[in-house]
Enzyme design. Structure first.
Site, PDB file in Angstrom:
ATOM      1  N   GLY A 180       0.847  -1.190   0.000  1.00 64.10           N
ATOM      2  CA  GLY A 180       0.000   0.000   0.000  1.00 64.10           C
ATOM      3  C   GLY A 180       0.880   1.236   0.000  1.00 64.10           C
ATOM      4  N   GLY A 239       0.958   3.811   4.115  1.00 63.20           N
ATOM      5  CA  GLY A 239       2.031   3.026   3.499  1.00 63.20           C
ATOM      6  C   GLY A 239       3.099   3.901   2.860  1.00 63.20           C
ATOM      7  CB  SER A 243     -16.904  18.529   1.341  1.00 67.25           C
ATOM      8  OG  SER A 243     -16.487  18.938   2.614  1.00 67.25           O
ATOM      9  NE  ARG A 276     -17.799  12.415   8.415  1.00 62.27           N
ATOM     10  CZ  ARG A 276     -16.573  12.270   7.937  1.00 62.27           C
ATOM     11  NH1 ARG A 276     -15.973  11.102   8.004  1.00 62.27           N
ATOM     12  NH2 ARG A 276     -15.945  13.284   7.377  1.00 62.27           N
ATOM     13  CG  HIS A 282     -16.699   8.138   3.880  1.00 59.78           C
ATOM     14  ND1 HIS A 282     -16.153   8.526   2.684  1.00 59.78           N
ATOM     15  CD2 HIS A 282     -16.093   8.895   4.827  1.00 59.78           C
ATOM     16  CE1 HIS A 282     -15.277   9.489   2.911  1.00 59.78           C
ATOM     17  NE2 HIS A 282     -15.197   9.715   4.193  1.00 59.78           N
ATOM     18  CD  GLU A 302     -10.472   3.037   5.360  1.00 55.92           C
ATOM     19  OE1 GLU A 302      -9.886   3.700   4.500  1.00 55.92           O
ATOM     20  OE2 GLU A 302     -11.674   2.705   5.270  1.00 55.92           O
TER      21      GLU A 302
END
Lengths: 639, 220, 257
Positions: free
Chosen positions: A42, A47, A286, A332, A403, A427
């Protein structure tokens, strides 16, 4: 078999913990570093930054990415910004507050020590990026500009227009390219990791497929680092790039790395709704749009009038109604779920009824169209380009979309998984965001891991382990290569009737319905019954043309979808076992009288880490208890 | 890499050399056009000017040498870059539609070659006098050479066509000069375009005026 | 709507290629261009024919993976738009669409519409960075950057490295790509110490890769999905020229970089 979930969190006061810990870590002699090889999979923020930094330190680094250039990793698409506890605006921010906000925002499902360290190094990230030439937004005095983002009560977000992820990634990429030029990093683009080689309990190598020639290759080193991103594409439709996949992480899981909290997925509230069956991905708008846009749907279900024809009295501004203090800026997970609820009631708007309005009419009336254009001009253009609707005239339509995935491979304080020598960053790991990630924190975590955490902890591992030299002739390596080759051959041999994408779409829909924004035992059971059937159909009927010895995009996709077919089951199992609602994981059975998430700290204040035990036997759920010594557990309330 | 040779080898370096020599040649043609316009003041003025230019062999040959070098460098850089640009896309597009380039820009190569041919012709015609259809060439009476030749319609036409090519070449070349030297600024870009067009127009119309006037019978 | 596609098919870098005709039926105007290709590919697979290979990833116009020549123009007819963000409403029923890969000597075709753009990475390796190791940085506020400079740097830094500039340039020149990075760093105080080295190194590498030269056509900036300005090229020309004349031979005592 049992796995060790010792988090190795340092004892003592949080504020000094990382400093002391770093001092206690063993160092590798500078002259010896070049004798140690690190494989990094990655090339995104995590990475890429790790590869550059380890190269600078003198290690011999190999970095792999499936894209044609490390500059294209999906970190590039992050729009909003990056948090850091700089407190430049002097509005009361501090390392402690960022730490607190992150733990609370994650609904108390993250590890205190990791999050505190994240908040601490956040300030170094900004320094580093500025020195690299990242063109952050500036004030007229030449100082860095900050904004408030994602409902935070302080302005701690640094940004570069709506392209912060791009600029940060290009910064890391430039550092990486410098090390490539210096011969310290060897870059392998268009290379996909297909398996992990574990020898004597230690991660020692990987198997890759050259995506141009199809050549299966093995690579060996002292440690393997996965910075392979999230698994949101298991849903088929998500805001992730088309190539994002779970394969590297999932293969590591099958080789013995525990997978933590796979059911924790983040659904972003402001995406452009699905337009039709051809839809291949979803586009994020956004979150900053919610600063001025008002979210509403008609009060009556089945009201198909044009938005302009619906009078004020017949509109339901549901976020403002339910969360008067945060209103349209509610976090969110809460905003997404509310949108789903109103659509489930038949009050959704647009084709298919899966959308809510994000209306700027009031803001345009108050501030004028020019001000709105100045703030959101490029977003409005993007919206119009995709939907052919002018958001200055008609309200935008938005709907939540997958997301980000907070779950990931389990790691300890060193960012090492349950396989020795396997490090997981960004992630791809589970560590810092708990059950819900705050806006502008993903970029922070990726860079924190890659620039400032891993380079220390990996040195300690290398310094304290004497590793025998291994090569492709090792029986363990040969066995893995054979399995990889066999799997490719099997995919090509099915010669069925259905395309890979059609299976992926079906799986995605199944998960979206049953393991999406709201889950319950019944739906999860349905999915758990259906997934193995679908997987069997896939292996019986998938149609992959061509050969393995050429550039074959169908084959690439097929391999990824095959892993999703297994991984989806793990997600549903995790969601089913977690009998509480927290953050992005909302179980309809566990909610308060007014429909809010009901956490169960007695039973579930822990990380669930899953251990693979074989294809025919169910995985085992292990627990890492979470202890909150510095923050009081509290119910999140945004009312 | 930062040696003079490296500069000459680089595409950017060669473009700078083209720009600088191009500027010298623009200066020359502007001066040449101004001098030529003395034809409208009569034979004496033009012939005196011609004599003045030839009064010092040292100056004359120095100028000629400098100009020749400039032309040589300009052409050498152009030809090597053209060659490079041709091989840079070995497989052509089945369909390629220019979106932005001006006609003048696209005609630089063909126009440049046409001008080269014209320069040779022009030297043979009015410097050495090798070409003199239907009249006698004089090494001192420049005025009569000019008037006699441009009374030959095809000869006048050759000059007019060449000067139209010069117009196109200069309108892109002068604009391009600033870009290549690195002088591009949003506040001056419109002025830059206007300046290039005006220079190109003045020079080429200055030249064209002479054969046109002679052909039209205004000068005899 | 229904469309006729003429798509470049080529098995690998060594094989000859040709344009092959396909019919795209029932295309929705709301599809993106790549989604239209997805649908064509699904149909091809069902018929047992190899799908058309094309690079793509984020599909939101920022990763720079996608990009094809659409009817002779890079990324298609819409200004400031990458192929993935181009929607089929830009076409009309019955249109014939010619789809070709980026063409340049430096970008060999790998398969169908996929080309090798690694030369762009090597140009960055030749100087497109600030030499600062992790942890060396001073506090961010010790470096003041005038807002205007930060904005201009950002204008250039937006480059997504898609290669459309090369594809659109009649000379297959990579000047706009290279200049965008030279400009981005050259406009910021952080980029000053290496400004000369960067311009010299990147231009030299660009030439080595076999791209053509710049003839100031301006096709690149028009094709650029981020509308990077020609001003960046002027700036690089200047930096390169100045650097050449300012450069001194490296002193014998100076270490390598």
């Amino acid at each position: 078999m049992s796995i060790d979930l010792n988090a190795k969190s340092p004892a003592g006061p949080l504020a000094q913990a990382w400093e002391q810990y770093k001092f206690d870590l063993k160092l590798v002699n500078p002259a010896n570093k070049r004798k140690h090889t690190v494989l990094i999979v990655g090339s995104g923020l995590a990475g890429g930054s790790a590869a550059a930094t380890l190269g600078e330190l003198g290690y011999n680094v190999h970095c792999f990415c499936y894209q044609d250039s490390p500059r294209r990793a999906h970190s590039i698409a992050a729009q909003g910004g990056i948090n850091a506890a700089k407190n430049y605006p002097n509005d009361g921010d501090s390392v402690w507050r960022l730490f607190y906000d992150t733990v609370k925002g994650g609904d108390f499902r993250s590890r205190e020590a990791n999050v505190y360290r994240l908040a601490q190094v956040s300030v170094n990230i900004i320094d580093q990026c500025v020195a690299q030439g990242v063109p952050f937004a500036r004030e007229y005095g030449g100082l860095l500009a900050n904004r408030s983002f994602g409902g935070a009560q302080v302005s701690r977000t640094f940004y570069a227009r709506g392209q912060t992820g791009q600029q940060l990634l290009l910064g890391a990429y430039s550092a990486l390219e410098r090390q490539i030029a210096a011969g310290k990093v060897t870059m392998h683009a268009r290379s996909e990791m297909l398996d992990l080689i574990v020898i004597d309990g230690q991660a020692r190598g990987i198997v890759t497929r050259d995506m141009v020639t199809g050549k299966i290759e093995t690579w060996f080193g002292d440690a393997v680092v996965l910075g392979t991103g999230g698994y949101g594409n298991v849903f088929y439709l998500s805001t992730n790039a088309k190539g994002c996949n779970v394969t590297a992480a999932y293969r590591a899981y099958k080789r013995g790395a525990a997978f933590a909290n796979p059911c924790f997925t983040q659904i972003h509230p402001t995406c452009i709704p699905v337009a039709g069956d051809h839809q291949s991905k979803l586009t994020l708008m956004s979150e900053s749009l919610r600063n001025d846009g008002r979210v509403w749907v008609p009060k009556k279900s089945g009201d198909h009038r044009a938005p302009g024809d619906i009078p004020e009295a017949e509109r339901d501004y549901f976020l403002e109604r339910k969360y008067p203090s945060f209103g349209n800026l509610a976090p969110r997970d809460i905003s997404s779920r509310s949108a789903k609820e109103v659509c489930d009631e038949g009050r959704g708007v647009g084709p298919g009824g899966r959308g809510v309005y994000l209306d700027f009419a009031e803001a345009i009336g108050r501030l004028g169209e020019d001000t709105i254009r100045e703030r959101y001009g490029n977003l409005f253009e993007m919206y119009e380009r995709i939907t052919d609707e002018n958001p200055y005239k008609v309200p935008m339509r938005i709907y939540p979309a997958v997301h980000y995935t907070m779950g990931g491979l389990w790691v300890d304080y060193n960012l090492m998984g349950t396989i020795a020598g396997l490090f997981v960053i960004g992630e791809a790991n589970f560590s810092d965001h708990g059950a819900n990630r705050l806006g502008a924190s993903a970029l922070m975590q990726g860079l924190a891991d890659g620039y400032f955490v891993l380079p220390y902890t990996i040195g300690n591992y290398i310094a304290t382990h004497k590793l025998a030299a291994v090569d492709a002739a090792h029986p363990a390596a040969r066995a893995v290569v054979d399995q990889v080759a066999d799997r490719i051959a099997r995919l090509l041999a099915v010669k069925g009737t259905r395309t890979v994408d059609s299976f992926h779409r079906e799986l995605g829909l199944l998960l979206w319905e049953n393991c999406g924004m709201a889950r319950n035992a019944e739906g999860l059971q349905t999915a758990l019954a259906r997934i193995p059937e679908l997987r069997a159909e896939f292996w019986r009927d998938v149609k992959v043309l061509g050969t393995g010895e050429e550039l074959n995009q169908s084959l690439e996709k097929a391999g990824r979808v095959a892993d999703y077919m297994e991984f989806a089951e793990l997600m549903c199992r995790d969601a089913l076992a977690r009998e509480e609602s927290c953050g992005g994981h909302f179980r309809t059975e566990y909610q308060t009288a007014d429909g809010e998430a009901k956490r169960d700290d007695e039973r579930f204040s822990h990380v669930a880490a899953w251990e693979y035990t074989g294809d025919e036997t169910p995985p085992v759920r292990h627990i890492e208890p979470l202890e909150f010594e510095n923050i009081q557990l509290a119910t999140r309330s945004y009312k | 890499m930062s040696t003079p040779l490296g500069f000459v080898r680089s595409t950017v370096g060669r473009k700078v050399m083209m720009a600088v020599t191009g500027l010298m040649l623009v200066g020359f043609v502007a001066g040449h056009a101004t001098g030529n316009l003395l034809v409208f003041k009569g034979p004496d003025a033009l012939n005196a000017y011609g004599a003045l230019l030839k009064s010092s062999a040292v100056v004359l040959w120095t100028v000629r040498l400098v100009l020749l070098t400039a032309v040589g460098v300009h052409i050498w850089a152009a030809l090597t870059l053209i060659r490079l640009n041709q091989v840079s896309r070995p497989v052509a597009y089945a369909k390629h539609v220019p979106q932005a380039s001006t006609l003048a820009a696209r005609l630089m190569r063909a126009g440049g070659l046409l001008l080269l041919a014209f320069i040779v012709f022009h030297l043979l015609h009015l410097t050495t006098g090798t070409i003199h259809p239907g009249y006698t060439f004089s090494h001192t009476d420049v005025y009569s050479n000019v008037v006699s030749s441009f009374q030959v319609p095809w000869l006048a036409l050759v000059y007019i066509v060449a000067m139209v090519a010069l117009l196109a070449h200069l309108s892109h070349g002068v604009w391009s000069f600033f870009q290549t030297m690195g002088w591009n600024h949003p506040r001056f870009n419109t002025a830059r375009r206007v300046f290039a067009t005006v220079v190109a127009l003045i020079v080429s119309l200055g030249f064209i005026a002479i054969p046109s006037a002679i052909l039209g019978g205004m000068l005899r | 709507m229904n469309l006729t596609l003429h798509v470049w098919r080529q098995v690998d870098a060594g094989a000859p290629g040709r344009l092959v005709r396909y019919e795209a039926r029932d295309v929705s105007p709301d599809m993106s261009f790549l989604e239209m290709l997805d649908v064509v590919n699904e149909g091809l697979i069902e018929k047992g024919e190899d799908p058309i290979a094309f690079d793509h990833d984020c599909r939101e116009g920022i990763c720079g993976s996608c990009g094809v020549m659409i009817n002779g123009s890079a990324h298609g007819p819409m200004a400031g738009t990458a192929t993935c963000q181009l929607h089929m409403r830009s076409f009309k029923d019955g249109d014939k669409i010619v789809i070709e890969p980026w063409r340049a000597r430096a970008f060999p075709v790998l398969r169908d519409l996929i080309v090798d753009r690694s030369p762009l990475d090597r140009i960055i390796q030749a100087g497109g960075f600030v030499s600062i190791a992790t942890g060396n940085a001073p506090d961010a506020h010790t470096i003041l950057v005038p807002k205007q400079d930060a904005e201009s740097a950002m204008d250039a830094a937006q480059c997504i490295g898609c290669g459309a500039c090369v594809a659109a340039c009649p000379n297959a020149s990579a000047m706009l790509f290279t200049a965008a990075k030279v400009s981005h760093l050259g406009l910021l105080p952080q980029g000053q110490p290496e400004r000369d080295r960067r311009a010299l190194g990147m231009v030299t590498q660009m030439d080595l890769e076999g791209f053509g030269g710049c003839t100031n056509y301006g096709e690149c900036t028009t094709a650029c999905p981020k509308e990077i300005s020609l001003e960046t090229i002027a700036r690089m020309n200047r930096d390169f020229r100045v650097a050449t004349f300012r450069a001194r031979p490296e002193s014998a005592g100076a270490g390598s970089s």
